[in-house]
Design an enzyme around this catalytic site. Sequence first.
Site, PDB file in Angstrom:
ATOM      1  N   HIS A   1       0.820  -1.216   0.000  1.00 39.37           N
ATOM      2  CA  HIS A   1       0.000   0.000   0.000  1.00 39.37           C
ATOM      3  C   HIS A   1       0.856   1.270   0.000  1.00 39.37           C
ATOM      4  CE1 HIS A   1       0.834  -1.389   4.045  1.00 39.37           C
ATOM      5  NE2 HIS A   1       0.659  -0.156   4.497  1.00 39.37           N
TER       6      HIS A   1
ATOM      7  N   HIS B   1      27.254  -1.126 -12.120  1.00 34.28           N
ATOM      8  CA  HIS B   1      28.201  -1.791 -11.221  1.00 34.28           C
ATOM      9  C   HIS B   1      27.646  -3.051 -10.568  1.00 34.28           C
ATOM     10  CE1 HIS B   1      30.905   1.995 -10.440  1.00 34.28           C
ATOM     11  NE2 HIS B   1      30.701   1.750 -11.719  1.00 34.28           N
TER      12      HIS B   1
ATOM     13  N   ARG C   1      35.488  -5.916 -13.935  1.00 34.32           N
ATOM     14  CA  ARG C   1      35.784  -6.103 -12.505  1.00 34.32           C
ATOM     15  C   ARG C   1      34.517  -6.238 -11.667  1.00 34.32           C
ATOM     16  NH1 ARG C   1      35.783  -0.681 -13.441  1.00 34.32           N
ATOM     17  NH2 ARG C   1      35.144   0.751 -11.788  1.00 34.32           N
TER      18      ARG C   1
HETATM   19  C1  RB5 Z   1       3.988   0.198   5.405  1.00 37.04           C
HETATM   20  O1  RB5 Z   1       3.435   1.032   6.353  1.00 37.04           O
HETATM   21  C2  RB5 Z   1       5.508   0.302   5.402  1.00 37.04           C
HETATM   22  O2  RB5 Z   1       6.034  -0.229   6.561  1.00 37.04           O
HETATM   23  C3  RB5 Z   1       6.070  -0.373   4.211  1.00 37.04           C
HETATM   24  O3  RB5 Z   1       5.521   0.176   3.047  1.00 37.04           O
HETATM   25  C4  RB5 Z   1       7.575  -0.286   4.008  1.00 37.04           C
HETATM   26  O4  RB5 Z   1       8.037   1.009   4.177  1.00 37.04           O
HETATM   27  C5  RB5 Z   1       8.366  -1.274   4.727  1.00 37.04           C
HETATM   28  O5  RB5 Z   1       9.589  -1.347   4.618  1.00 37.04           O
END
Ligand code: RB5
Length: 144
Positions: free
Chosen positions: A11, A100, A134
């Site tokens: 989300h 890289h 490399r």
């Molecule tokens: C969601 O609230 C948030 O924790 C998630 O999108 C993310 O940032 C997690 O690493």
Amino acid sequence: MKEIIPIACDHGGFAMKQYIIEKLKDNAYEVKDYGTYSEESVDYPDFIHPLAKDIEDGVYPLGIILCGSGNGAQMTANKHHNVRAALCWNVELGKLARQHNNANILSLPGRFISHELAWEIVQAYLTTPFEGGRHQKRIDKIEL
Ligand code: RB5
């Protein structure tokens, strides 16, 4: 044939994912959308693992993932063999991830950069080649 770009988010990355999908389509890419499909709260591994598995299995060469910070998505993807997911928040990092690190997944922080900048990073990431040499030797030492 159009290049297919797989993309997944939670989300926290949903709004940016929708923006990037439109930009990709406008620029002659096809998109495989792994969700999530709304702002409703979800757990990012449920959406990131399926995409990362397809990168691991060679179904697609390059993918894009997003969450609020980009960190949870990146950490999840990097649990997969031969996945190199890079968290990028400016254009130079997007280029370096390819040049890289031969990064095969780009992770974006949906809540910390503008949609316009995210699209610039995506373009840099998708069009910059790996330099090899490399850097290949170093990448070969990553897998445990
Ligand atoms: C969601 O609230 C948030 O924790 C998630 O999108 C993310 O940032 C997690 O690493």
